[in-house]
Write an enzyme that holds these catalytic residues in place. Structure first.
Site, PDB file in Angstrom:
ATOM      1  N   ARG A 128      13.244 -49.554  13.121  1.00 55.33           N
ATOM      2  CA  ARG A 128      13.287 -51.013  12.955  1.00 55.33           C
ATOM      3  C   ARG A 128      12.069 -51.699  13.579  1.00 55.33           C
ATOM      4  NH1 ARG A 128      19.686 -52.612  13.693  1.00 55.33           N
ATOM      5  NH2 ARG A 128      20.193 -52.500  11.474  1.00 55.33           N
ATOM      6  N   LYS A 187      36.364 -44.458   3.347  1.00 54.32           N
ATOM      7  CA  LYS A 187      37.513 -45.125   2.722  1.00 54.32           C
ATOM      8  C   LYS A 187      37.127 -45.926   1.497  1.00 54.32           C
ATOM      9  CE  LYS A 187      40.045 -45.836   6.989  1.00 54.32           C
ATOM     10  NZ  LYS A 187      40.435 -46.852   7.963  1.00 54.32           N
ATOM     11  N   GLY A 200      22.887 -47.403   6.771  1.00 53.96           N
ATOM     12  CA  GLY A 200      23.944 -46.733   7.528  1.00 53.96           C
ATOM     13  C   GLY A 200      23.874 -45.219   7.485  1.00 53.96           C
ATOM     14  N   GLY A 234      25.306 -53.196   7.588  1.00 51.32           N
ATOM     15  CA  GLY A 234      26.206 -54.250   7.099  1.00 51.32           C
ATOM     16  C   GLY A 234      25.530 -55.160   6.092  1.00 51.32           C
TER      17      GLY A 234
HETATM   18  N1  LIG Z   1      36.197 -36.206   3.143  1.00 51.22           N
HETATM   19  C1  LIG Z   1      36.066 -36.953   4.235  1.00 51.22           C
HETATM   20  N2  LIG Z   1      37.094 -37.094   5.086  1.00 51.22           N
HETATM   21  C2  LIG Z   1      36.968 -37.835   6.198  1.00 51.22           C
HETATM   22  N3  LIG Z   1      35.858 -38.507   6.529  1.00 51.22           N
HETATM   23  C3  LIG Z   1      34.816 -38.411   5.702  1.00 51.22           C
HETATM   24  C4  LIG Z   1      34.866 -37.645   4.521  1.00 51.22           C
HETATM   25  N4  LIG Z   1      33.690 -37.751   3.900  1.00 51.22           N
HETATM   26  C5  LIG Z   1      32.928 -38.530   4.662  1.00 51.22           C
HETATM   27  N5  LIG Z   1      33.586 -38.928   5.740  1.00 51.22           N
HETATM   28  C6  LIG Z   1      33.069 -39.751   6.844  1.00 51.22           C
HETATM   29  O1  LIG Z   1      32.744 -41.018   6.403  1.00 51.22           O
HETATM   30  C7  LIG Z   1      31.914 -41.598   7.381  1.00 51.22           C
HETATM   31  C8  LIG Z   1      31.063 -42.628   6.750  1.00 51.22           C
HETATM   32  O2  LIG Z   1      31.904 -43.482   6.067  1.00 51.22           O
HETATM   33  P1  LIG Z   1      31.675 -45.011   6.004  1.00 51.22           P
HETATM   34  O3  LIG Z   1      32.713 -45.601   5.131  1.00 51.22           O
HETATM   35  O4  LIG Z   1      31.490 -45.537   7.384  1.00 51.22           O
HETATM   36  O5  LIG Z   1      30.351 -44.987   5.212  1.00 51.22           O
HETATM   37  P2  LIG Z   1      29.157 -45.837   5.581  1.00 51.22           P
HETATM   38  O6  LIG Z   1      28.786 -45.550   6.998  1.00 51.22           O
HETATM   39  O7  LIG Z   1      29.486 -47.217   5.194  1.00 51.22           O
HETATM   40  O8  LIG Z   1      28.104 -45.332   4.669  1.00 51.22           O
HETATM   41  P3  LIG Z   1      26.797 -46.051   4.750  1.00 51.22           P
HETATM   42  O9  LIG Z   1      26.605 -46.225   6.215  1.00 51.22           O
HETATM   43  O10 LIG Z   1      25.823 -45.160   4.122  1.00 51.22           O
HETATM   44  O11 LIG Z   1      27.013 -47.352   4.092  1.00 51.22           O
HETATM   45  C9  LIG Z   1      31.125 -40.471   7.982  1.00 51.22           C
HETATM   46  O12 LIG Z   1      31.271 -40.522   9.370  1.00 51.22           O
HETATM   47  C10 LIG Z   1      31.769 -39.228   7.392  1.00 51.22           C
HETATM   48  O13 LIG Z   1      32.031 -38.230   8.343  1.00 51.22           O
HETATM   49  O1  LIG Z   2      22.678 -53.083  13.592  1.00 52.33           O
HETATM   50  C1  LIG Z   2      22.988 -53.966  12.789  1.00 52.33           C
HETATM   51  O2  LIG Z   2      23.708 -53.736  11.789  1.00 52.33           O
HETATM   52  C2  LIG Z   2      22.383 -55.312  12.955  1.00 52.33           C
HETATM   53  O3  LIG Z   2      21.435 -55.333  13.962  1.00 52.33           O
HETATM   54  C3  LIG Z   2      23.430 -56.362  13.148  1.00 52.33           C
HETATM   55  O4  LIG Z   2      24.111 -56.130  14.338  1.00 52.33           O
HETATM   56  P1  LIG Z   2      25.576 -56.715  14.535  1.00 52.33           P
HETATM   57  O5  LIG Z   2      26.492 -55.954  13.621  1.00 52.33           O
HETATM   58  O6  LIG Z   2      25.869 -56.532  15.989  1.00 52.33           O
HETATM   59  O7  LIG Z   2      25.532 -58.182  14.141  1.00 52.33           O
END
Ligand SMILES: Nc1ncnc2c1ncn2[C@@H]1O[C@H](COP(=O)(O)OP(=O)(O)OP(=O)(O)O)[C@@H](O)[C@H]1O
Ligand SMILES: O=C(O)[C@H](O)COP(=O)(O)O
Length: 480
Positions: free
Chosen positions: A115, A276, A432, A455
């Site tokens: 970042r 989810k 993410g 986010g």
């Molecule tokens: N089959 C599964 N069962 C349980 N958890 C899972 C499975 N597949 C993936 N995960 C978990 O899902 C998590 C990520 O899910 P999440 O919904 O937070 O996605 P995300 O972080 O939003 O993705 P991104 O960050 O790329 O947007 C990971 O920690 C991973 O271990």
């Molecule tokens: O890491 C992030 O997603 C941004 O810096 C925003 O942080 P926040 O979720 O604490 O507002």
């Protein structure tokens, strides 16, 4: 009847409804040298609002992005820092809101400086044009002044990357800051202390925003990762500082996550994973409107399997989302989107790195076993589908990639996207965990765009308008 009001330096395009859906966007370079965020040439813009028999060809400096707001398609083209010349900037105090919310370890050492590096092109452009940069960011989620969230550890890296000595204030408002600003030379950078040390920041308190704004002559928002927050330093200050423009990083994020996704080179595939379905409903629904192929993976697939009558053992399932899963499948069919669910999965006897595991068909998950990754047949099918594409966006891992045994599906997608990217396919990683996965595989450098916002990227992909973006000045006004 259409009327256009444009200034030569700043332009804005706003259109609503069906007209905007026919707008076309193509990629143009950002005025900074080499981008660490993207390896692709960015966006130029040409729009044809033909339902109103109105054509608009915008000059090369204009950046335009479109998002779907709650009341239909809204075109958001924002003034860019690149539209400000040295005549606009020389000697001016510029308040730059960046998102330097980087991870620090227990020794206060930065463990990932992405970042910070991403914020450099905007700051460099400003200092090269003689501006005095007042740099602001949050770090973490402090409640009041909290030493471990001080920005002091960021100063050496910022100084190194900018090639100048960055000064730091111990506060972000007040007399000490004012005097440091007064002594800032042209081309100098002053880093304000963590703006979240004041609760007024997150409350978007107008008086606090006014105090921040009083430090500067104009405002640049480059904090894409925080653009989904209506905070004093991201939204409030724009009411007191004109012009308020987008930084290069913010612009590039919008160009890709809105521009390239709204008007993709086709075929356009979206890969959505994660734990989810409930957290990805908005993204799936929004992408179903735009993509040709939708590949689903991660924990969410078991809700789809169960909705189709398959046994899922002890896999993650959201019982209250079974109907939703069925309706998403029906929606994909109705829209002619090719929705692919994994045909095989890696199952485990417990949620642990040392679990016993095996590959089974989607229809073969036994009681006592849980699906933690997509299987090799699915990878093959996904790869074949991806081979036909020209644009791919990816959000969410295919499995529990944090555990080696269940990382193969996610790593295969990362490698496939790297291969496609090298062949000229536009590849966008939506923030993410997917970013963590491409970094782990070591292919981050070849992707077209890797979002710096978790986010924020999710909200953009859901079609939401971000408060930190909407508050910025617009470039050309079009009334149709
Ligand atoms: N089959 C599964 N069962 C349980 N958890 C899972 C499975 N597949 C993936 N995960 C978990 O899902 C998590 C990520 O899910 P999440 O919904 O937070 O996605 P995300 O972080 O939003 O993705 P991104 O960050 O790329 O947007 C990971 O920690 C991973 O271990
Ligand atoms: O890491 C992030 O997603 C941004 O810096 C925003 O942080 P926040 O979720 O604490 O507002």
């Amino acid at each position: 009847m259409a009327s256009v009001a444009a200034s030569p330096a700043f332009s804005l395009l706003r259109s609503t409804g069906a007209a905007a859906t026919r707008a076309r966007a193509s990629l143009l370079p950002v005025p900074s040298s080499k981008s660490i965020i993207s390896t692709r040439p960015p966006l130029g813009f040409s729009a044809v609002l033909d339902s109103h028999r109105f054509s608009l060809h915008v000059a090369s400096k204009v950046r335009s992005v479109r998002g779907r707001g709650s009341r239909g398609v809204v075109s958001m083209a924002k003034k860019s820092v690149g539209d400000l010349s040295s005549a606009d900037l020389k000697g001016k105090k510029v308040f730059v809101r960046a998102d330097l919310n980087v991870p620090l370890d227990d020794n206060q050492t930065i463990t990932d400086d992405t970042r910070i590096r991403a914020a450099i092109p905007t700051i460099k452009y400003l200092i090269d044009n003689g501006a005095k940069v007042i740099l602001s960011t949050h770090l973490g989620r402090p409640k009041g002044v909290t030493p471990k969230f001080s920005l002091a550890p960021l100063v050496p890296r910022l100084s190194e990357l900018l090639g100048i000595e960055v000064k730091k204030a111990d506060d972000c408002i007040g007399p000490e800051v004012e005097s440091l600003v007064a002594s800032l030379p042209e081309g100098g950078v002053l880093l304000l202390e963590n703006v979240r040390f004041y609760k007024e920041e997150e409350k978007n308190d107008p008086e606090f925003a006014k105090k921040l704004a009083s430090l500067a002559d104009l405002y640049v928002n480059d904090a894409f990762g925080t653009a989904h927050r209506a905070h004093a330093s991201t939204e409030g200050v724009t009411k007191f500082l004109k012009p308020s423009v987008a930084g290069f990083l913010l612009q590039k994020e919008l160009d890709y996550l809105v521009g390239a996704v709204s008007t993709p080179k086709r075929p356009f595939a979206a890969i959505v994973g994660g734990s989810k379905v409930s957290s990805k409903i908005g993204v799936i629904e929004s992408l179903l409107e735009k993509c040709d192929i939708l590949l689903l993976g991660g924990g969410m697939i078991f809700t789809f399997y169960k909705a189709q009558g398959l046994s899922v053992g002890s896999s993650l399932v959201e019982e209250d989302k079974l109907e939703l899963a069925t309706s998403l499948l029906a929606k994909a069919k109705a829209k002619g989107v090719s929705l692919l669910l994994p045909t095989d999965v890696v199952v485990a006897d417990k949620f642990a790195p040392d679990a016993n595991s095996k590959v089974v068909p989607a229809s073969g998950i036994e009681d006592g076993w849980m699906g933690l990754d997509i299987g090799p047949d699915s990878v093959k099918t996904f790869n074949e589908a991806l081979d036909t594409t020209q644009t791919v966006i990816w959000n969410g891992p295919m499995g529990v990639f944090e555990m080696e045994k269940f990382a193969a599906g996610t790593e295969a997608v990362a490698n496939k996207l790297a291969e496609l990217s090298e062949k000229g396919v536009t590849t966008i990683i939506g923030g993410g965990d997917s970013v963590a996965a491409v970094e782990k595989v070591g292919v981050a450098g070849v992707m077209s765009h890797i979002s710096t916002g978790g986010g924020a990227s999710l909200e953009l992909l859901e079609g939401k308008v971000l408060p930190g973006v909407i508050a910025l000045d617009e470039a050309i006004t079009v009334t149709v």
